[in-house]
Scaffold this motif. Sequence first.
Motif, short mmCIF file in Angstrom:
data_model
loop_
_atom_site.label_atom_id
_atom_site.label_comp_id
_atom_site.label_asym_id
_atom_site.label_seq_id
_atom_site.Cartn_x
_atom_site.Cartn_y
_atom_site.Cartn_z
N TYR A 95 0.82 -1.22 0.00
CA TYR A 95 0.00 0.00 0.00
C TYR A 95 0.85 1.27 0.00
CZ TYR A 95 -3.97 2.96 1.52
OH TYR A 95 -4.96 3.92 1.60
N VAL A 96 1.81 1.37 0.89
CA VAL A 96 2.63 2.58 1.01
C VAL A 96 3.60 2.67 -0.17
CG1 VAL A 96 4.38 3.76 2.39
CG2 VAL A 96 2.41 2.69 3.51
N GLU A 97 4.23 1.53 -0.53
CA GLU A 97 5.17 1.53 -1.66
C GLU A 97 4.47 1.90 -2.95
OE1 GLU A 97 7.22 -2.19 -1.68
OE2 GLU A 97 8.77 -1.48 -3.06
N ASN A 98 3.23 1.42 -3.09
CA ASN A 98 2.45 1.73 -4.29
C ASN A 98 2.19 3.23 -4.37
OD1 ASN A 98 0.99 1.13 -6.60
ND2 ASN A 98 -0.88 0.61 -5.50
N PHE A 99 1.86 3.83 -3.20
CA PHE A 99 1.62 5.28 -3.17
C PHE A 99 2.89 6.04 -3.55
CE2 PHE A 99 0.34 9.40 -2.21
CZ PHE A 99 1.23 9.97 -1.31
N LEU A 100 4.02 5.63 -2.97
CA LEU A 100 5.29 6.32 -3.29
C LEU A 100 5.63 6.16 -4.76
CD1 LEU A 100 7.35 5.34 -0.12
CD2 LEU A 100 6.62 7.65 -0.77
N ASN A 101 5.37 4.98 -5.32
CA ASN A 101 5.66 4.77 -6.74
C ASN A 101 4.78 5.67 -7.63
OD1 ASN A 101 7.04 3.15 -8.89
ND2 ASN A 101 4.89 2.65 -9.38
N MET A 102 3.47 5.74 -7.29
CA MET A 102 2.56 6.59 -8.08
C MET A 102 2.95 8.06 -7.94
SD MET A 102 -1.26 4.98 -7.59
CE MET A 102 -1.23 4.84 -5.80
N THR A 103 3.56 8.41 -6.79
CA THR A 103 3.89 9.82 -6.53
C THR A 103 5.23 10.22 -7.14
OG1 THR A 103 2.68 9.68 -4.43
CG2 THR A 103 4.20 11.53 -4.68
N PHE A 104 6.24 9.39 -6.95
CA PHE A 104 7.60 9.83 -7.30
C PHE A 104 8.19 9.14 -8.53
CE2 PHE A 104 7.87 12.75 -4.02
CZ PHE A 104 7.63 12.22 -2.78
N SER A 105 7.59 8.06 -9.03
CA SER A 105 8.21 7.42 -10.20
C SER A 105 7.81 8.17 -11.48
CB SER A 105 7.76 5.96 -10.32
OG SER A 105 6.45 5.91 -10.83
N VAL A 106 8.64 8.04 -12.50
CA VAL A 106 8.34 8.63 -13.82
C VAL A 106 8.53 7.53 -14.87
CG1 VAL A 106 8.89 11.03 -13.27
CG2 VAL A 106 10.73 9.47 -13.98
N PRO A 107 7.79 7.60 -15.97
CA PRO A 107 7.87 6.53 -16.99
C PRO A 107 9.29 6.33 -17.54
CG PRO A 107 6.00 7.97 -17.41
CD PRO A 107 6.79 8.63 -16.32
N ALA A 108 10.12 7.38 -17.40
CA ALA A 108 11.44 7.32 -18.07
C ALA A 108 12.44 6.45 -17.35
CB ALA A 108 11.98 8.74 -18.20
N GLU A 109 12.19 6.15 -16.06
CA GLU A 109 13.21 5.35 -15.36
C GLU A 109 12.59 4.55 -14.22
OE1 GLU A 109 15.87 8.52 -14.28
OE2 GLU A 109 14.96 8.72 -12.29
N ALA A 110 13.33 3.54 -13.78
CA ALA A 110 12.85 2.68 -12.69
C ALA A 110 12.89 3.47 -11.38
CB ALA A 110 13.75 1.46 -12.58
N TYR A 111 11.99 3.12 -10.46
CA TYR A 111 11.94 3.80 -9.15
C TYR A 111 11.92 2.75 -8.05
CZ TYR A 111 9.97 6.17 -5.09
OH TYR A 111 9.76 6.64 -3.82
N HIS A 112 12.77 2.95 -7.06
CA HIS A 112 12.77 2.04 -5.90
C HIS A 112 12.64 2.87 -4.63
CE1 HIS A 112 13.76 -1.27 -8.55
NE2 HIS A 112 14.74 -0.52 -9.06
N ALA A 113 11.56 2.66 -3.90
CA ALA A 113 11.33 3.46 -2.68
C ALA A 113 12.37 3.09 -1.62
CB ALA A 113 9.92 3.18 -2.17
N ASP A 114 12.84 4.11 -0.91
CA ASP A 114 13.78 3.92 0.20
C ASP A 114 13.06 3.20 1.34
OD1 ASP A 114 15.84 6.25 2.17
OD2 ASP A 114 15.16 4.20 2.58
N PRO A 115 13.52 2.02 1.74
CA PRO A 115 12.82 1.26 2.81
C PRO A 115 12.61 2.07 4.08
CG PRO A 115 14.53 -0.08 1.78
CD PRO A 115 14.71 1.32 1.24
N ALA A 116 13.55 2.96 4.42
CA ALA A 116 13.40 3.78 5.64
C ALA A 116 12.22 4.74 5.46
CB ALA A 116 14.68 4.57 5.90
#
Length: 447
Positions: free
Chosen positions: A210-231
């Motif tokens: 749930y939280v990772e999905n929100f961070l991905n929808m918020t901070f990822s961009v189609p141009a590159e991979a996004y990995h949320a900081d576990p902290a």
Amino acid sequence: MSEDPSHSQDHSQDHSQDFVTLKDERSGKSTRLPVLYGSQGSPVLDIATLHAEFGYYTFDPGYGATGSCASAITFINGSEGVLMHRGYDISELAEQSDYLEVCYLLLNADLPNKTQKDEFFQTIRNHTMLHDQMQYFFRGFRRDAHPMAIMVAVVGALSAFYHDSLDIQDEEQRKLASIRMVAKMPTIAAQVYKYAIGQPFVSPRNDLGYVENFLNMTFSVPAEAYHADPAVVRALEQIFILHADHEQNASTSTVRLAGSSGANPFACIAAGISSLWGPAHGGANEAVLNMLEDMEETSRIPEFLARAKDKDDPFRLMGFGHRVYKNYDPRAAVLRKCLESVLISKGVEREPLFERARALEKAALEDAYFVERKLFPNVDFYSGILLRAMGFPTSMFTVLFALARTVGWVAQWREMVEDPSSRIGRPRQLYRGRTKRPFVPLEQRKS
Ligand code: SDX
């Protein structure tokens, strides 16, 4: 409203016949008001017959001493700094549970077993997308609109799309509306942010939590991979848990009052978002950062403390004080602990803004005005600083508060709708206006 220790003991013994006698010294009449006891906390006086017996209403602007409902969801003891959801202490939930599990607890009155947890998570995942047409709804806003202005509009508009979850008399529709609200708020919050910065919306993903999905929808961009900081994921999970529900606060009371008229659930949640927006309530986390930035440097802290104490100055020290907690806000204690780990993880622990926040906290906690009035840092003081460290713009802070609080609003709304004794809310008033006078035709009125 502090708890009176003499009352807030175990009420398991029978008090079914307790009364308080009220005597009107003017007329000499007296009446007995039933005392109602909960499972914990201060008992209440049932004043339903007061006006019929005595001709009086009670007067309590701001409802600081008034119980508006009976509830089994959240218990707060403000003088002892206690916050519990369905009997579980907030610090244990924040440190040992996860947000969706707390959502299940608030909505279903107990923690889920493994099967229930998996089913609930899957159900939420199946409802994270928005009707495709809603993307055009965003287009009507200026890009620099406040994110809360967009969120309140989009949430209210959900009732224009999800017609199969509007009938509050239908249990299945109430459940579906609850699931949709919890599932879609992260998607709406992320789209509100993307719209503001001119980036394309990112679709929810069912392979993320749930939280990772929100961070991905918020901070990822189609141009590159996004990995949320576990902290950051863990800290945001705790922020969401700590903001999930808080008894009958201003926005929850707004949701209940709106719902008492039979309004649809999406309209009620939109009303709650509107109330939360105020700087005295959920808007405080944004106001904390604005205050720290206006302060510019640590040397100006005494100036801001002096303004906060000046009764002729409307300025209040944002992030300090609480209507109920006259002890440390237990949520603030949890956030304060995880703040340092996030600051260090992001490498910003020595940034002037965060140094200024530490210095302000220390100065206020040592200042007699704040100590005497038990004005401790509240949840908003630390959540604002944490969210800034995570990279959220200040204008998104209250949007995140609304995202997290939605489950509490929905749980409280359902509890009210499902309570057979619930009636439309209709407070009375002390009228101080003009008494009856005849209408004056225009030509006779003084110029
Ligand atoms: C939230 O209700 C909830 O549960 C809310 C919430 C939730 O989870 O839903 O916990 C979230 O809203 C937290 C609060 C966020 N707001 C802020 O941080 C804004 C700053 N705080 C103040 O505006 C204030 O403390 C309130 C609004 C939170 C509470 O206001 P009250 O009930 O009027 O405060 P009080 O009765 O305890 O005040 C006692 C005295 C008064 O002065 P005196 O008349 O005794 O001289 O303390 C003063 C107040 O003027 N005071 C402050 C102050 N807060 C209270 N003085 C300076 N700065 C402050 N922040």
